[in-house]
Design an enzyme around this catalytic site. Structure first.
Site, short mmCIF file in Angstrom:
data_model
loop_
_atom_site.label_atom_id
_atom_site.label_comp_id
_atom_site.label_asym_id
_atom_site.label_seq_id
_atom_site.Cartn_x
_atom_site.Cartn_y
_atom_site.Cartn_z
N GLY A 1 -4.89 33.82 -3.80
CA GLY A 1 -5.95 34.82 -3.72
C GLY A 1 -7.07 34.51 -4.70
O GLY A 1 -7.47 33.36 -4.87
N ILE B 1 -17.99 3.80 -7.79
CA ILE B 1 -16.98 2.85 -8.26
C ILE B 1 -16.13 3.45 -9.38
O ILE B 1 -16.65 3.79 -10.46
CB ILE B 1 -17.63 1.52 -8.72
CG1 ILE B 1 -18.58 0.98 -7.63
CG2 ILE B 1 -16.55 0.50 -9.07
CD1 ILE B 1 -17.94 0.75 -6.26
N GLU C 1 -11.19 5.10 0.32
CA GLU C 1 -10.31 4.03 0.84
C GLU C 1 -10.15 4.11 2.36
O GLU C 1 -9.07 3.94 2.91
CB GLU C 1 -8.92 4.04 0.15
CG GLU C 1 -9.05 3.83 -1.34
CD GLU C 1 -8.14 2.77 -1.92
OE1 GLU C 1 -7.53 1.99 -1.18
OE2 GLU C 1 -8.06 2.71 -3.15
N GLN D 1 -5.22 30.10 -0.77
CA GLN D 1 -5.12 31.40 -0.10
C GLN D 1 -3.97 32.22 -0.68
O GLN D 1 -4.12 33.43 -0.92
CB GLN D 1 -4.92 31.18 1.41
CG GLN D 1 -5.03 32.45 2.25
CD GLN D 1 -6.47 32.96 2.31
OE1 GLN D 1 -7.42 32.22 2.07
NE2 GLN D 1 -6.62 34.24 2.62
#
Length: 386
Positions: free
Chosen positions: A346, A161, A370, A343
């Site tokens: 790096g 919560i 949700e 990516q």
């Protein structure tokens, strides 16, 4: 030919977007990494967001709100999440899960009691729906509330919560089973439980993969007593309330996801213009250009999807399918863009000091919270009549 289609923001919406963009860059970006590293809730940032009126955006001025609309909230969430998701989810949960049910279903007395401090960001509220054994399957709810004289007696546990255990949390709306219908099906109702009520225990913070500067806790209720008048809306209408709250929340989470996806583009563009490899800036290589182009396409299409869902919602039209599509497309975009941005960076992408490392950790939950991606697909299929 009738009305023209116009995808431009209104002057008010654009002014708000720009204000939040500047706030995110100047006030949030420089400091949020340290809060994240320490798993610390950024009270000062939340206070400033409150002073700007962000927590009151979609509420009327009579309750301390800004008199804006739900789309304004979505624009603010997108701009915040371009820089950081912990801050964005604090706003999203505080408004759409915390304050909105009180505004929508509460009595005038309840609204006057709770909303002004929530709209000002001086207090936060939470929505207790998910349980350790029931998330997507809300029908598996075990938390109960029974009337004893003029008090509700609540027993049960809630999990994951948001905003439920901060120093400024004022109350949690708890979804409970309050009886059985004649056919044996459970009757659900929502009950306001003020912070500090005896029998209401907030456990310590979870250790999470992401959203580390956001407050997430497990809650337990052991013969927790609150006045009968703390019922929110009609008894037995709880399920319909959750569904409406979640439909709206999906549009907001889609906006937040778009912000993260766009933030990945922002960071990757900047890095591609600075970083050199093999004698050239990496932005000169087509492999990197195409990656960033794909990232921009995802962010753009996801933004169109949530704008469309929000437009239908504001016109008062059914928007369940569009909300599910926006949530699905945008959370996918966030996840894919976070992976690609990491990516491009790096080794540096694996370091927490760079925002993309944070984005990578924050993106996964967007495909879960949700309503999971699987639940969105179920909803879309159902809306298509399958």
């Amino acid at each position: 030919m009738g009305a023209t289609m116009d995808h431009r923001l209104s002057e008010e919406h654009e002014a708000l977007r720009k204000t939040v963009e500047e706030f995110a860059r100047q006030e949030v970006a420089p400091v949020i990494g340290e809060f994240y590293e320490r798993d610390e809730f950024p009270y000062e940032i939340v206070r400033k967001m409150g002073a700007m009126g962000l927590f009151g955006l979609p509420f009327p001025e009579e309750f301390g709100g800004m008199g804006g609309d739900y789309f304004a909230l979505c624009l603010a969430l997108e701009e915040l999440a371009r820089v950081d998701s912990s801050v964005a989810i604090t706003l999203e949960a505080g408004v759409s899960l915390g304050a909105m049910p009180v505004y929508r279903y509460g009595t005038d007395e309840q609204r006057r009691e709770w909303l002004p401090a929530l709209c000002a960001g001086e207090r936060l509220a939470a929505f207790g729906l998910t349980e350790p054994g029931s998330g997507s399957d809300a029908g598996g709810m075990r938390t109960t509330a029974r009337l004893d004289g003029d008090e509700w007696v609540i027993n049960g546990t809630k999990a994951f919560i948001t905003n439920s255990g901060t120093d400024i949390t004022s109350m949690v709306t708890v979804a409970c089973v309050t009886g059985r219908a004649e056919d044996g099906r459970p009757e659900y109702s929502s009950i306001i439980v003020p912070a500090g009520t005896p029998g209401f225990t907030v456990s310590k913070k979870y250790s999470k993969v992401g959203w580390n500067a956001s407050d997430t806790r497990e809650l337990s209720f052991a013969d927790c007593r609150v006045p009968a008048g703390n019922l929110l809306g009609e008894r037995g209408r709880g399920y319909a309330q959750f569904l409406r709250t979640l439909d709206e929340g999906r549009v907001a989470i889609a906006a937040l996801s778009v912000g993260l996806a766009q933030g990945c583009v922002d960071e990757s563009l900047r890095y591609a213009g600075e970083r050199e490899a093999f004698g050239h800036r990496i932005g000169e290589y087509q492999a990197i250009q195409f990656k960033i182009a794909d990232m921009e396409v995802r962010a753009h299409t996801a933004r169109l999807a949530y704008h469309h869902a929000a437009a239908k919602m504001l016109r008062g039209e059914p928007f369940k399918k569009e909300a599910a599509i926006a949530k699905l497309v945008a959370s996918n975009a966030a996840m894919d863009n976070a992976r690609d941005a990491t990516q491009i960076f790096g080794g540096y992408g694996f370091m927490n000091e760079y925002p993309v490392g944070r984005f990578y950790r924050d993106a996964k939950i967007l495909e879960i919270g949700e309503g999971t991606s699987e639940v969105q697909r179920m909803l879309i299929a159902r809306q298509l009549g399958l």
